[in-house]
Design an enzyme around this catalytic site. Structure first.
Site, PDB file in Angstrom:
ATOM      1  N   LYS A 116       1.275   4.102  -3.230  1.00 43.27           N
ATOM      2  CA  LYS A 116       1.456   5.804  -2.934  1.00 43.27           C
ATOM      3  C   LYS A 116       2.820   6.645  -2.634  1.00 43.27           C
ATOM      4  CE  LYS A 116      -2.882   5.568  -1.330  1.00 43.27           C
ATOM      5  NZ  LYS A 116      -4.135   6.338  -1.669  1.00 43.27           N
TER       6      LYS A 116
ATOM      7  N   TYR B  73       0.785  -1.180   0.002  1.00 40.71           N
ATOM      8  CA  TYR B  73      -0.083  -0.118  -0.174  1.00 40.71           C
ATOM      9  C   TYR B  73       1.107   1.133  -0.224  1.00 40.71           C
ATOM     10  CZ  TYR B  73      -3.505   3.285   1.823  1.00 40.71           C
ATOM     11  OH  TYR B  73      -4.743   4.791   1.925  1.00 40.71           O
TER      12      TYR B  73
END
Length: 210
Positions: free
Chosen positions: A136, A132
């Site tokens: 990002k 994750y």
């Protein structure tokens, strides 16, 4: 002399931060028009819009390029985001949180928008072992080095506080933990303290250029 009012386009207007952002733009005297690109029609009472600034448009996000004219505004806000669980796979998550946001930045650049602001995450790092945070971070690196994008900025919230339409187990657990042991969110750990969606939306507006 009164400054001319600004126009804005919001992508991801029905999410936790997106809803708050749109509402703040609608009541702000600085904005005369707020276009929302959405997947499905908005409810009749979704937003309080006393001056009729809101212009919702249902689009197919797989063909964002077909709507590039709506990025010809002063400020573009991208609030798109999902979770791996909701998306169903890592590739589906990356499609939403990297590819679609990146396309939005490209369209903002092509249409000469004055500013592009999107939601990243605290701890975003393209070298992270966490998938994750890696996605990002890769998105940040890609947008911040995008040539001819006049202005770009990212907000990096931790766990979000607010009324979601969906249930997120991890987020609920984190919020409960933060209430039980709030003293841990000091010093270097302060940036991990849960933050209200209204504040994140306010930050996004403040990050846009004058």
């Amino acid at each position: 002399m009164v400054s001319p009012q600004k126009t804005a386009t919001v992508i991801g207007a029905t999410g936790l931060v997106g809803r708050s952002l749109v509402q703040q733009l609608l009541v702000s005297p600085e904005y005369s028009q707020v276009t929302c690109l959405v997947r499905r029609p908005l409810g009749n009472n979704e937003f309080h819009d006393p001056e009729k600034k809101l212009q919702p448009l249902v689009i197919d996000f797989d063909y964002l390029q077909d709507y590039q004219g709506y990025f010809s505004v002063n400020h573009v806000f991208c609030c798109l985001g999902t979770t791996i669980k909701k998306a169903g796979s890592k590739s589906a998550f990356r499609y939403v949180d990297f590819q679609l946001v990146h396309v939005c930045a490209q369209l903002a650049r092509a249409q000469r928008a004055q500013g592009f602001v999107w939601i990243s995450s605290v701890g975003a790092n393209k070298h992270s072992k966490n998938f994750y945070l890696k996605v990002k971070g890769e998105l940040e690196a890609s947008i911040f080095t995008m040539p001819q994008l006049e202005y770009a900025a990212a907000v990096r919230p931790s766990l979000l506080i607010g009324s979601r339409k969906e249930y997120r187990r991890g987020e609920r657990f984190g919020l409960k933990l933060s209430r039980l042991i709030p003293f841990i969110f000091v010093g270097p750990l302060k940036k991990y303290k849960p933050v209200h969606a209204d504040y994140v939306a306010q930050q996004m507006i403040q990050l846009q250029p004058e």
